[in-house]
Design an enzyme around this catalytic site. Sequence first.
Site, short mmCIF file in Angstrom:
data_model
loop_
_atom_site.label_atom_id
_atom_site.label_comp_id
_atom_site.label_asym_id
_atom_site.label_seq_id
_atom_site.Cartn_x
_atom_site.Cartn_y
_atom_site.Cartn_z
N LYS A 19 22.09 24.74 -9.33
CA LYS A 19 23.51 25.00 -10.19
C LYS A 19 23.98 26.53 -9.88
O LYS A 19 23.79 27.40 -10.75
CB LYS A 19 23.35 24.68 -11.67
CG LYS A 19 24.63 24.60 -12.37
CD LYS A 19 24.42 23.88 -13.48
CE LYS A 19 25.48 24.13 -14.72
NZ LYS A 19 26.82 23.36 -14.12
N GLU A 25 30.21 13.18 -6.77
CA GLU A 25 30.41 13.63 -8.23
C GLU A 25 31.79 14.08 -8.48
O GLU A 25 32.61 14.35 -7.30
CB GLU A 25 29.26 14.44 -8.76
CG GLU A 25 29.24 15.65 -8.05
CD GLU A 25 28.09 16.56 -8.39
OE1 GLU A 25 27.57 16.43 -9.54
OE2 GLU A 25 27.39 17.47 -7.51
N1 PDD Z 1 29.60 21.69 -15.07
N2 PDD Z 1 28.32 18.08 -11.68
C1 PDD Z 1 28.50 19.37 -11.40
C2 PDD Z 1 28.99 19.74 -10.05
C3 PDD Z 1 28.72 20.02 -12.55
O1 PDD Z 1 29.23 21.35 -12.59
C4 PDD Z 1 28.34 19.71 -13.83
C5 PDD Z 1 28.44 20.70 -15.17
C6 PDD Z 1 27.66 18.42 -14.06
C7 PDD Z 1 27.34 17.93 -15.20
O2 PDD Z 1 26.12 18.55 -15.72
P1 PDD Z 1 25.63 18.72 -17.23
O3 PDD Z 1 25.89 17.53 -17.86
O4 PDD Z 1 24.34 19.11 -17.22
O5 PDD Z 1 26.67 19.46 -17.84
C8 PDD Z 1 27.70 17.50 -12.68
C9 PDD Z 1 29.54 22.61 -16.04
C10 PDD Z 1 29.63 21.96 -17.50
C11 PDD Z 1 30.66 23.71 -15.76
O6 PDD Z 1 30.47 23.96 -14.56
O7 PDD Z 1 31.36 24.23 -16.49
#
Ligand code: PDD
Length: 283
Positions: free
Chosen positions: A147, A180
């Site tokens: 991330k 995604e």
């Molecule tokens: N984004 N895929 C991507 C590319 C993401 O950036 C995110 C989360 C998710 C979902 O992950 P989670 O359920 O752990 O939030 C999937 C966050 C919310 C953001 O960048 O603001």
Amino acid sequence: MSRTVYVNGAYVPEEDAKISVFDRGFLFADGVYEVCSVLQGKLLETEGHVTRLHRSLNELDIAAPCSDEELLGAMEKLVADNGVDEGLVYLQVTRGAADRDFAYPKDAKPSLVMFTQKKNLLTDPVAEKGVAVITLPDLRWARRDIKTVGLLYPCMAKMEAKAKGAQDAWLLDDDGFVTEGTSNNAYIVTADDKIVTRQLSNSILHGITRRSILAIAQELGMVVEERPFTPAEAYAAKEAFTTSASSFAMPVISIDENIIASGKPGEVTKKLRDKYIELSLSA
Ligand code: PDD
């Protein structure tokens, strides 16, 4: 009123929250982040977010900036000090400041920054209506399981979606399968009521909300298939939706201008969203 922001152990007014121009997060996007939602003043899924933070840090050889107890304590303090009833905590760890050099510096001290954002999560008018998405090639790097703060392509993709009258984009790998969304995981519900979402790999972020939503789906007796799907399969789906910490389960009502089923948020999405919220509030 100014928010209190956390910067490397200090709680400061946002105007005074500053990071070095030599910080590698700024120079190289050499950092990782987490977004944790807050409902009724309580942080959700902290265990999942902290575990994933450690995984991202390990993959990049960045040391943890502090203990988990300190991290969680600081998150809670920010939520309380900023009076956040509903919203988000954003946290970012970078490798720290060092003279510009591609090689990782030996002695940089990781930097930790956190801030809150108020946001309506329970009564979100966007979730009531659903969103339109377009598909675009996934031009991000190949380690999407980490991330990182390198989010320029997702920004570009969201801008292209907006320019085309949509709210978001679903990204496609070289074989034409959906990876995604730009900032969320993507799902469809097939004609025979199976929930389909891409399996975990380096191609997607291992969403914390994804994990909980799939567990809820199974508890509710729904069938889950973790496999890639194409836009063509999605156009013909009964429902489509995304999950993320900032939107829980968000209905998708059109994909590349193809209206999904009735063009209204679907029943499966609603059930999963409601159950996720119910469990979060009672946890
Ligand atoms: N984004 N895929 C991507 C590319 C993401 O950036 C995110 C989360 C998710 C979902 O992950 P989670 O359920 O752990 O939030 C999937 C966050 C919310 C953001 O960048 O603001």
